[in-house]
Write an enzyme that holds these catalytic residues in place. Structure first.
Site, PDB file in Angstrom:
ATOM      1  N   ARG A   1       0.898  -1.108   0.279  1.00 55.94           N
ATOM      2  CA  ARG A   1       0.366   0.308  -0.223  1.00 55.94           C
ATOM      3  C   ARG A   1       0.683   1.476   0.146  1.00 55.94           C
ATOM      4  O   ARG A   1       0.830   2.589  -0.742  1.00 55.94           O
ATOM      5  CB  ARG A   1      -0.614   0.215   1.466  1.00 55.94           C
ATOM      6  CG  ARG A   1      -1.715   1.597   1.451  1.00 55.94           C
ATOM      7  CD  ARG A   1      -2.550   1.086   2.567  1.00 55.94           C
ATOM      8  NE  ARG A   1      -3.255   2.692   2.685  1.00 55.94           N
ATOM      9  CZ  ARG A   1      -3.221   3.707   3.428  1.00 55.94           C
ATOM     10  NH1 ARG A   1      -1.805   3.660   3.923  1.00 55.94           N
ATOM     11  NH2 ARG A   1      -3.382   4.573   3.330  1.00 55.94           N
TER      12      ARG A   1
ATOM     13  N   VAL B   1       4.130   1.388  -0.888  1.00 50.76           N
ATOM     14  CA  VAL B   1       4.610   1.892  -2.638  1.00 50.76           C
ATOM     15  C   VAL B   1       3.869   2.384  -3.636  1.00 50.76           C
ATOM     16  O   VAL B   1       4.271   3.075  -3.967  1.00 50.76           O
ATOM     17  CB  VAL B   1       5.560   0.573  -2.690  1.00 50.76           C
ATOM     18  CG1 VAL B   1       5.710   0.605  -4.295  1.00 50.76           C
ATOM     19  CG2 VAL B   1       6.781   0.066  -2.119  1.00 50.76           C
TER      20      VAL B   1
ATOM     21  N   ARG C   1       7.583 -19.545  -4.071  1.00 47.37           N
ATOM     22  CA  ARG C   1       9.197 -19.532  -3.846  1.00 47.37           C
ATOM     23  C   ARG C   1       9.364 -19.836  -5.526  1.00 47.37           C
ATOM     24  O   ARG C   1       8.952 -21.403  -5.126  1.00 47.37           O
ATOM     25  CB  ARG C   1       9.146 -20.382  -2.653  1.00 47.37           C
ATOM     26  CG  ARG C   1       8.867 -20.435  -1.417  1.00 47.37           C
ATOM     27  CD  ARG C   1       9.155 -20.960  -0.604  1.00 47.37           C
ATOM     28  NE  ARG C   1       9.321 -20.670   0.907  1.00 47.37           N
ATOM     29  CZ  ARG C   1       9.320 -19.722   1.747  1.00 47.37           C
ATOM     30  NH1 ARG C   1      10.367 -19.191   1.753  1.00 47.37           N
ATOM     31  NH2 ARG C   1       8.859 -20.275   3.229  1.00 47.37           N
TER      32      ARG C   1
ATOM     33  N   ASP D   1      11.106 -14.439  10.320  1.00 46.63           N
ATOM     34  CA  ASP D   1      12.129 -15.356  10.798  1.00 46.63           C
ATOM     35  C   ASP D   1      13.033 -14.682  11.185  1.00 46.63           C
ATOM     36  O   ASP D   1      14.030 -14.924  11.935  1.00 46.63           O
ATOM     37  CB  ASP D   1      13.364 -16.485  10.276  1.00 46.63           C
ATOM     38  CG  ASP D   1      11.974 -17.572   9.315  1.00 46.63           C
ATOM     39  OD1 ASP D   1      11.006 -17.619  10.096  1.00 46.63           O
ATOM     40  OD2 ASP D   1      12.451 -18.085   8.867  1.00 46.63           O
TER      41      ASP D   1
ATOM     42  N   ARG E   1       0.895 -30.458  33.222  1.00 48.96           N
ATOM     43  CA  ARG E   1       1.516 -31.200  31.995  1.00 48.96           C
ATOM     44  C   ARG E   1       3.253 -30.189  32.056  1.00 48.96           C
ATOM     45  O   ARG E   1       2.931 -28.986  32.384  1.00 48.96           O
ATOM     46  CB  ARG E   1       1.432 -31.041  31.605  1.00 48.96           C
ATOM     47  CG  ARG E   1       0.002 -32.311  31.538  1.00 48.96           C
ATOM     48  CD  ARG E   1      -1.171 -32.129  30.116  1.00 48.96           C
ATOM     49  NE  ARG E   1      -1.586 -33.717  30.065  1.00 48.96           N
ATOM     50  CZ  ARG E   1      -3.121 -33.514  29.613  1.00 48.96           C
ATOM     51  NH1 ARG E   1      -3.128 -32.912  28.950  1.00 48.96           N
ATOM     52  NH2 ARG E   1      -3.249 -34.874  29.337  1.00 48.96           N
TER      53      ARG E   1
ATOM     54  N   GLY F   1      10.504 -20.881  12.154  1.00 48.89           N
ATOM     55  CA  GLY F   1      11.888 -20.346  12.794  1.00 48.89           C
ATOM     56  C   GLY F   1      13.232 -20.597  12.283  1.00 48.89           C
ATOM     57  O   GLY F   1      13.978 -21.777  12.630  1.00 48.89           O
TER      58      GLY F   1
ATOM     59  N   ALA G   1       8.096 -18.432  29.655  1.00 47.94           N
ATOM     60  CA  ALA G   1       8.780 -20.238  29.542  1.00 47.94           C
ATOM     61  C   ALA G   1      10.438 -20.855  30.019  1.00 47.94           C
ATOM     62  O   ALA G   1      11.178 -19.892  31.040  1.00 47.94           O
ATOM     63  CB  ALA G   1       9.518 -20.359  27.575  1.00 47.94           C
TER      64      ALA G   1
ATOM     65  N   ARG H   1       3.004 -32.782  26.680  1.00 49.58           N
ATOM     66  CA  ARG H   1       2.366 -32.862  25.674  1.00 49.58           C
ATOM     67  C   ARG H   1       3.311 -32.085  24.519  1.00 49.58           C
ATOM     68  O   ARG H   1       3.738 -31.513  24.696  1.00 49.58           O
ATOM     69  CB  ARG H   1       1.360 -32.576  26.137  1.00 49.58           C
ATOM     70  CG  ARG H   1      -0.105 -32.911  26.578  1.00 49.58           C
ATOM     71  CD  ARG H   1      -0.589 -34.313  25.490  1.00 49.58           C
ATOM     72  NE  ARG H   1      -1.516 -34.607  26.563  1.00 49.58           N
ATOM     73  CZ  ARG H   1      -1.405 -36.202  27.418  1.00 49.58           C
ATOM     74  NH1 ARG H   1      -0.505 -36.476  27.781  1.00 49.58           N
ATOM     75  NH2 ARG H   1      -2.482 -36.376  28.191  1.00 49.58           N
TER      76      ARG H   1
HETATM   77  O1  F6P Z   1      10.561 -17.925   6.152  1.00 51.85           O
HETATM   78  C1  F6P Z   1       9.580 -18.655   7.011  1.00 51.85           C
HETATM   79  C2  F6P Z   1       9.324 -19.674   7.237  1.00 51.85           C
HETATM   80  O2  F6P Z   1       8.088 -19.445   7.772  1.00 51.85           O
HETATM   81  C3  F6P Z   1       9.895 -20.870   8.092  1.00 51.85           C
HETATM   82  O3  F6P Z   1      10.163 -19.734   9.444  1.00 51.85           O
HETATM   83  C4  F6P Z   1       9.540 -21.946   7.381  1.00 51.85           C
HETATM   84  O4  F6P Z   1      10.119 -23.115   7.548  1.00 51.85           O
HETATM   85  C5  F6P Z   1       9.167 -21.804   5.911  1.00 51.85           C
HETATM   86  O5  F6P Z   1       9.308 -20.051   5.562  1.00 51.85           O
HETATM   87  C6  F6P Z   1       7.895 -22.472   5.798  1.00 51.85           C
HETATM   88  O6  F6P Z   1       7.867 -22.152   4.582  1.00 51.85           O
HETATM   89  P1  F6P Z   1       6.765 -23.343   3.942  1.00 51.85           P
HETATM   90  O7  F6P Z   1       5.206 -22.202   3.930  1.00 51.85           O
HETATM   91  O8  F6P Z   1       6.913 -22.383   2.211  1.00 51.85           O
HETATM   92  O9  F6P Z   1       6.570 -24.119   4.089  1.00 51.85           O
END
Ligand code: F6P
Length: 275
Positions: A20, A22, A71, A127, A162, A170, A186, A255
């Site tokens: 948006r 851009v 991709r 990531d 649990r 990531g 955590a 779990r």
């Molecule tokens: O690059 C971001 C990411 O979300 C990674 O954390 C994950 O491993 C990957 O993409 C998953 O890719 P896809 O949606 O192609 O399975």
């Protein structure tokens, strides 16, 4: 100028705000803004549409990307690069804006090398694995989603005494696990950069179990946040911990939850829209 804009790789909440911006800034300054569908695949195929202000109105609040993303393996090859360059010439693009993560921006820099056109990269990846970038688009929303899930899991973990392993995305970067794990209180955060062996991980987690479920501990739940990038699958980790559980924390169950792509969706946070 004719400015092309595309989103590439894994989508990230906030990509639509970038598209948006851009369009709004580009059109406002008298340029023509061309939306390229499905990332580099659309660039190579010439799958484009001229963006108007009406096309981008109201998209900031929407997750994913209105331009769609892929991709592309072909784009990484010499043949793909050549196809993309001739497409840029055919479409008379003066500039290309690539909104994406590590791999997508590497591809963008290759296109820029021989001056095909001006290339601008906007870092967007949940990531947060892009060099020289403090916080890329999508990270804040993803962290908030993980924290929300961990809070919910903590409730049921405490109620049922649990331990939970929560796996987050990531691939090569533990940032999401670390940031969300800290916020969610955590008891352990596992990330690839720690470079621990399987044995070391298990020994550390056994200690966590003993501490969290000690009779005098007010906790009586354990939350382990694990980045997907560590070399042990969540299933295996659960099995390994289970082998010692009766000894380390009698009566406690374990779990696991893999949050997976849930982490990538949702309405972008204000911070991701503003970035
Ligand atoms: O690059 C971001 C990411 O979300 C990674 O954390 C994950 O491993 C990957 O993409 C998953 O890719 P896809 O949606 O192609 O399975």
């Amino acid at each position: 100028m004719r400015i092309g804009v595309l989103t590439s790789g894994g989508d990230a909440p906030g990509m639509n705000s970038a598209i948006r911006t851009v369009a709004v800034v580009g059109i406002g300054r008298g340029h023509q803004v061309i939306g390229i569908r499905e990332g580099y695949k659309g660039l190579m195929d010439g799958d484009v549409t001229t963006l108007s202000l009406g096309d981008v109105r109201g998209i900031s609040r929407i997750g994913g990307t209105v331009l769609a993303s892929t991709r592309s393996e072909l784009f990484k090859t010499e043949e793909g690069q050549a196809k993309a360059k001739s497409s840029i010439a055919r479409l008379s693009l003066d500039a290309l804006i690539v909104i994406g993560g590590n791999g997508s921006l590497t591809g963008a820099s290759r296109l820029a090398e021989d001056g095909t056109c001006t290339v601008v990269g906007i870092p967007a990846s949940i990531d947060n694995d892009i060099g020289h970038v403090g916080l890329s688009i999508g990270v804040d929303t993803a962290v908030n989603t993980i924290v929300d899930a961990c809070d919910r899991i903590s409730d049921t973990a405490r109620a049922c005494k649990r331990a939970f392993v929560v796996e987050v995305m990531g691939r090569q970067c533990g940032f999401l696990a670390m940031r969300a794990g800290l916020a969610a209180e955590a008891d352990a955060i596992l990330y690839g950069e720690g470079r621990l062996t399987e044995h070391e991980v298990v020994e550390k987690l056994r200690e966590v179990m003993r501490r969290c479920f000690a009779p005098d501990s007010s906790k009586q739940r354990a939350l382990i946040v694990k980045a997907e990038g560590i070399g042990i699958t969540t299933e295996r980790l659960e099995t390994l911990l289970n082998e010692h559980l009766e000894q380390d924390a009698p009566g406690v169950g374990i779990r696991s939850t893999v949050l997976g792509h849930v982490v990538r969706g949702g309405s972008p946070s204000a911070l991701d829209r503003v970035i």
